[in-house]
Structure formats: structure tokens, C-alpha cells
Enzyme design. Structure first.
Site: not given
Ligand SMILES: NC(=O)c1ccc[n+]([C@@H]2O[C@H](COP(=O)([O-])OP(=O)(O)OC[C@H]3O[C@@H](n4cnc5c(N)ncnc54)[C@H](OP(=O)(O)O)[C@@H]3O)[C@@H](O)[C@H]2O)c1
Length: 239
Positions: A58, A85, A162, A166, A197
Site C-alpha cells: 500500500d 503506477n 488529480y 500528475k 478501467t
Molecule cells: N485509465 C485512464 O484513462 C488513465 C489515464 C491517464 C493516467 N492513468 C493512470 O494510470 C494509473 C493506473 O490507473 P488505472 O486506470 O489502471 O486505474 P485502476 O484500474 O483504478 O487501477 C488503479 C490501481 O492502483 C491501485 N491503488 C490505489 N490506491 C493504492 C494504494 N494506496 N496503494 C497501492 N495501490 C493502490 C489500485 O488497487 P486497488 O484495486 O486495491 O484499489 C489499482 O491496482 C494511475 O496512476 C492513473 O492515474 C489512467
């Protein structure tokens, strides 16, 4: 025998992190799948199979980060890749005028302080030539958010958590790149694009594997590769 590289990915139990973990494993790396929840972590490790190992992590919990570093050091001894990530978006109470401090703090705990905590803990394990990839977003681009037309999220309300987290993460990329340059360790930010996601209620138009590709590219050994950069699939992103 060629050295098998070792990669740690945070927040890798689902979404883009899970896809990054899978693609790094497919490239022959030993993958340490960081995830905070035991069952979600075990399920993700089982789904990927192969040389993939769960690490309890975490990023907002100092004890968890310390134990994770001890486990990585004790079981694997070194790291060639660190992908920061894990991230959260927070809710609309991060908007100006909505008493935002608490929500902004919550977002920064994961997206900013979590990255510092994990990076600091793993620094002693990073091999010369290692790569650190910070999963950022173009919503954190100052160039985009100050564009005369309002940038690509012009229709979205202003938010202090957010996108700003970033922007701050991108500054961490620059500072760690400066700090690690002499060791040949490259540090870059990437934007995965808008990926379907849980983070956005699966609204994004890209798949997690598509979103993961740029992170995997920057995580792959390349002595001539960039450092202190911000990239998406199209090349450099304006800071
Ligand atoms: N999706 C998009 O369009 C997008 C666009 C630009 C950037 N991003 C970036 O990509 C990255 C991944 O996002 P995603 O879209 O894959 O989101 P996601 O499916 O919600 O996954 C987020 C991940 O982060 C974990 N997490 C959250 N809080 C945490 C903590 N305190 N300690 C450890 N792990 C933690 C979550 O674990 P749990 O399952 O335990 O909650 C999950 O594994 C993020 O940094 C996000 O800002 C995403």
C-alpha cells in the site's frame, strides 16, 4: 547466462498496472506485482502465472512500503525496473469552492507522496541502468491546461487534486532523473491515454494493454533511451 531483469509494478492487481505487469513478464522479466489487497493480489498473480510474484504494497502506508522493500531486497536482491503506477482520481469535492483540502490531500497521498515513499524505499535496490517509469497523465500537462482553448479537457470543471497531482508527479520525474543520472538510471513519465478501467467507470476508449505499451517501452533496457521525459504513444508530451 543473461541476467533476468526484475521489475516492480505498483497497483498492479488490475487495470493498466496489471497490463504492464503482464507485458513485462512476456518480455522475460521477473515481475513483482505490487498490490495492497491480499486476495486481489493473489488473483492477479494467478491470472498472469509464470515468473510473477505478489508483493504486499500500500503506497500510502509507511510500514507497508518498508516491508515491501525488505521483501524485494531479501527475496530478489535488486531491481531493474520500478513502475509507479498506483493512482486514484478522487471525487468532485476536489473542485475549487467545495472545501477541497481534505480530498486533494487524499489524492496526493497516493499519486505524489506514495511515489516518493516507494521510490525512496527502492532506491538502494536499483541496479545501474535501471528504469523508473511514473504513470502520469496528460491532464497534468501545464501546457495543456493553460492552452488558450482550455486544452483537451476544456469541458471538465477545474480540479485541484488529480490533475495537479500528475503535474507534481512530473516534477518528481525531473528531480529523480537529475538525482539518478550519474548512475545511468533513467526516469520518465508516461501518459497511457484514455483507457477503459475502474478509474473512469470503463469510459476510456483504449484497452489496458494499449495503455500499458508506452510504460513498457520506457521500462525496457535501452542505454540510449531518454531520461527526464514525458511520453505517450505519439512521442513527447508537453510538460
Ligand atoms: N485509465 C485512464 O484513462 C488513465 C489515464 C491517464 C493516467 N492513468 C493512470 O494510470 C494509473 C493506473 O490507473 P488505472 O486506470 O489502471 O486505474 P485502476 O484500474 O483504478 O487501477 C488503479 C490501481 O492502483 C491501485 N491503488 C490505489 N490506491 C493504492 C494504494 N494506496 N496503494 C497501492 N495501490 C493502490 C489500485 O488497487 P486497488 O484495486 O486495491 O484499489 C489499482 O491496482 C494511475 O496512476 C492513473 O492515474 C489512467
Amino acid at each position: 547466462m543473461a541476467h533476468t531483469e526484475i521489475a516492480l509494478v505498483t497497483g498492479a492487481n488490475k487495470g493498466i498496472g496489471f497490463a504492464i505487469a503482464g507485458q513485462l513478464a512476456a518480455r522475460g522479466m521477473t515481475v513483482l506485482l505490487g498490490a495492497r489487497d491480499r486476495e486481489r493480489r493473489a488473483a492477479a498473480v494467478a491470472r498472469l502465472g509464470g515468473d510473477v510474484h505478489g508483493i504486499a504494497l500500500d503506497v500510502t502506508d509507511a510500514d507497508s512500503v518498508k516491508r515491501a522493500a525488505e521483501e524485494v531486497g531479501g527475496r530478489f536482491g535488486e531491481l531493474d525496473v520500478l513502475v509507479n503506477n498506483a493512482g486514484i482520481t478522487g471525487d468532485f469535492t476536489q473542485s475549487p469552492g467545495s472545501d477541497p483540502v481534505e480530498e486533494v490531500r487524499r489524492v496526493f497521498e497516493v499519486n505524489f507522496f506514495g511515489v516518493i515513499a516507494v521510490t525512496e524505499a527502492m532506491l538502494p535496490l536499483l541496479n545501474p541502468g535501471a528504469r523508473v517509469v511514473n504513470v502520469s497523465s496528460s491532464v497534468g500537462s501545464l501546457a495543456d491546461m493553460t492552452a488558450p482553448d482550455g486544452g483537451h479537457l476544456a469541458e471538465m470543471p477545474a480540479m485541484l487534486g488529480y490533475p495537479v497531482s500528475k503535474t507534481a508527479l512530473n516534477a518528481l520525474t525531473a528531480q529523480y532523473a537529475k538525482y539518478l543520472r550519474d548512475k545511468g538510471i533513467r526516469v520518465n513519465s508516461v501518459c497511457p491515454g484514455y483507457v477503459a478501467t475502474d478509474l473512469n467507470g470503463h469510459d476510456g476508449g483504449r484497452t489496458p494493454d494499449q495503455g500499458a505499451a508506452i510504460a513498457v517501452e520506457l521500462a525496457t533496457r535501452n542505454p540510449d533511451g531518454p531520461t527526464a521525459g514525458f511520453f505517450d504513444d505519439g512521442g513527447r508530451v508537453a510538460w
